[in-house]
Design an enzyme around this catalytic site. Structure first.
Site, short mmCIF file in Angstrom:
data_model
loop_
_atom_site.label_atom_id
_atom_site.label_comp_id
_atom_site.label_asym_id
_atom_site.label_seq_id
_atom_site.Cartn_x
_atom_site.Cartn_y
_atom_site.Cartn_z
N HIS A 1 13.05 -10.26 3.47
CA HIS A 1 12.99 -9.71 4.83
C HIS A 1 12.45 -10.71 5.84
O HIS A 1 11.86 -11.74 5.49
CB HIS A 1 12.11 -8.45 4.85
CG HIS A 1 10.69 -8.74 4.44
ND1 HIS A 1 9.77 -9.33 5.29
CD2 HIS A 1 10.04 -8.54 3.28
CE1 HIS A 1 8.61 -9.46 4.67
NE2 HIS A 1 8.75 -9.00 3.43
N GLU B 1 4.42 -8.36 10.55
CA GLU B 1 3.19 -8.58 11.32
C GLU B 1 2.07 -9.10 10.42
O GLU B 1 1.23 -9.90 10.86
CB GLU B 1 2.76 -7.28 12.01
CG GLU B 1 3.70 -6.88 13.14
CD GLU B 1 3.26 -5.63 13.87
OE1 GLU B 1 2.25 -5.01 13.46
OE2 GLU B 1 3.92 -5.27 14.87
N PHE B 2 2.06 -8.70 9.15
CA PHE B 2 1.05 -9.22 8.22
C PHE B 2 1.37 -10.66 7.81
O PHE B 2 0.46 -11.46 7.62
CB PHE B 2 0.97 -8.31 6.98
CG PHE B 2 -0.10 -7.25 7.08
CD1 PHE B 2 -0.40 -6.65 8.29
CD2 PHE B 2 -0.82 -6.85 5.97
CE1 PHE B 2 -1.39 -5.68 8.40
CE2 PHE B 2 -1.81 -5.89 6.05
CZ PHE B 2 -2.09 -5.30 7.26
N CYS C 1 0.10 -8.30 2.01
CA CYS C 1 0.71 -7.07 2.52
C CYS C 1 1.03 -6.07 1.40
O CYS C 1 0.60 -4.93 1.45
CB CYS C 1 1.97 -7.41 3.30
SG CYS C 1 2.62 -6.05 4.29
N GLY C 2 1.82 -6.51 0.40
CA GLY C 2 2.13 -5.64 -0.73
C GLY C 2 2.77 -4.33 -0.32
O GLY C 2 3.79 -4.30 0.37
N GLU D 1 7.72 -4.53 -2.53
CA GLU D 1 6.97 -5.74 -2.82
C GLU D 1 5.94 -5.50 -3.92
O GLU D 1 5.55 -4.35 -4.18
CB GLU D 1 6.27 -6.22 -1.54
CG GLU D 1 5.39 -7.46 -1.68
CD GLU D 1 6.11 -8.70 -2.19
OE1 GLU D 1 6.56 -8.67 -3.36
OE2 GLU D 1 6.20 -9.68 -1.44
N TYR E 1 -0.50 -5.89 -4.12
CA TYR E 1 -1.56 -6.90 -4.18
C TYR E 1 -2.96 -6.32 -4.33
O TYR E 1 -3.96 -7.02 -4.13
CB TYR E 1 -1.47 -7.83 -2.97
CG TYR E 1 -0.46 -8.93 -3.16
CD1 TYR E 1 -0.73 -10.02 -3.96
CD2 TYR E 1 0.80 -8.85 -2.57
CE1 TYR E 1 0.20 -11.03 -4.16
CE2 TYR E 1 1.74 -9.85 -2.76
CZ TYR E 1 1.43 -10.94 -3.56
OH TYR E 1 2.37 -11.92 -3.75
#
Length: 267
Positions: free
Chosen positions: A26, A30-31, A38-39, A105, A108
């Protein structure tokens, strides 16, 4: 026009002996922009990420004369928005899109929401890089004290995730195993002649590459995927085997710079 494309697609599928599969990470979220883990947090695309979906992903796909019969994506909005922009730019909004939580994703854990450089200062750069890239390394599990915990646990986009499979943290190994069932679906579609785009996340693209190429655990730890750069594979439909190695679409210098940026801890 849509009917013409449909008929041309069916004729192409009937005649083809090979087929291409495109994997895509993608656009910048913003992260990503803030260099944060982000995860499973549902961060939207940044303005730059939206532009990259148009000017990098869609443009390179158009320049390569690629068309699609189906798109697979995750249930996270950064992948879905990227998909929407690409299909709109390619005048292919009619193409069916299937979203699946298995393409989300990697989770994390308790690193979610924290800046990678700050985590490196706290735990050491070697440890953070180990969490990021080592195949079997898992970060600390997310706790209710994490500011993103309840947003992730209560996200309605994850309603299809079985309770006993909802992660609190994942290693690359766990993510790779989670992706395998949907990879089997993707491969079946592709070998049946459907032209497939998979618009997903960096670690998931790496997991798919591991399955496609049969890479070792060590080799996949060295693979880094830049945002919005199409990765193209070509398969023999009859045998299901790869015909040639993966190729990136786009300017080599841009791809090199972005790949190095992804590999680094950043600021």
């Amino acid at each position: 026009m849509v009917i013409f494309k449909f008929l041309r697609s069916k004729l192409s599928q009937f005649m083809m002996k090979t087929n291409r599969l495109v994997l895509l990470r993608h656009g910048e979220s913003e992260f990503n922009q803030l260099n944060k883990f982000c995860g499973w947090h549902d961060a939207p695309l940044s303005k730059g990420g939206m532009e990259d979906a148009r000017k990098i992903a869609a443009l390179n796909l158009l320049n390569a004369n690629l068309e699609f019969d189906k798109v697979y994506t995750s249930t996270l909005c950064r992948a879905q928005t990227t998909t929407d922009i690409i299909l709109r730019e390619m005048k292919s909004s009619f193409v069916p899109v299937e979203s699946h939580w298995r393409l989300n994703e990697r989770h994390y854990g308790n690193l979610t929401g924290f800046n990678k450089r700050q985590m490196s200062d706290q735990y050491g750069e070697a440890q953070v890089q180990n969490w990021r890239r080592a195949f079997d390394s898992m970060p600390p599990s997310i706790t209710p004290q994490n500011p993103y915990y309840f947003g992730i646990r209560n996200n309605p986009s994850f309603s299809d995730v079985p309770a006993d499979q909802f992660p609190f943290a994942e290693s690359m190994h766990m993510c790779s195993d989670r992706v395998l069932p949907v990879w089997d679906e993707i491969k079946k579609d592709m070998l049946n002649g459907k032209r497939v785009l998979v618009c997903t996340h960096g670690t998931v693209v790496r997991a798919l590459i591991k399955h496609i190429e049969g890479l070792s655990d060590e080799a996949i730890s060295k693979v880094n995927i830049p945002n919005c750069v199409p990765c193209v594979y070509e398969f023999d439909i009859k045998t299901g085997k790869l015909i040639s190695p993966m190729t990136y679409l786009g300017d080599p210098e841009y791809i090199k710079a972005k790949t190095e940026q992804v590999a680094s801890i950043g600021n």
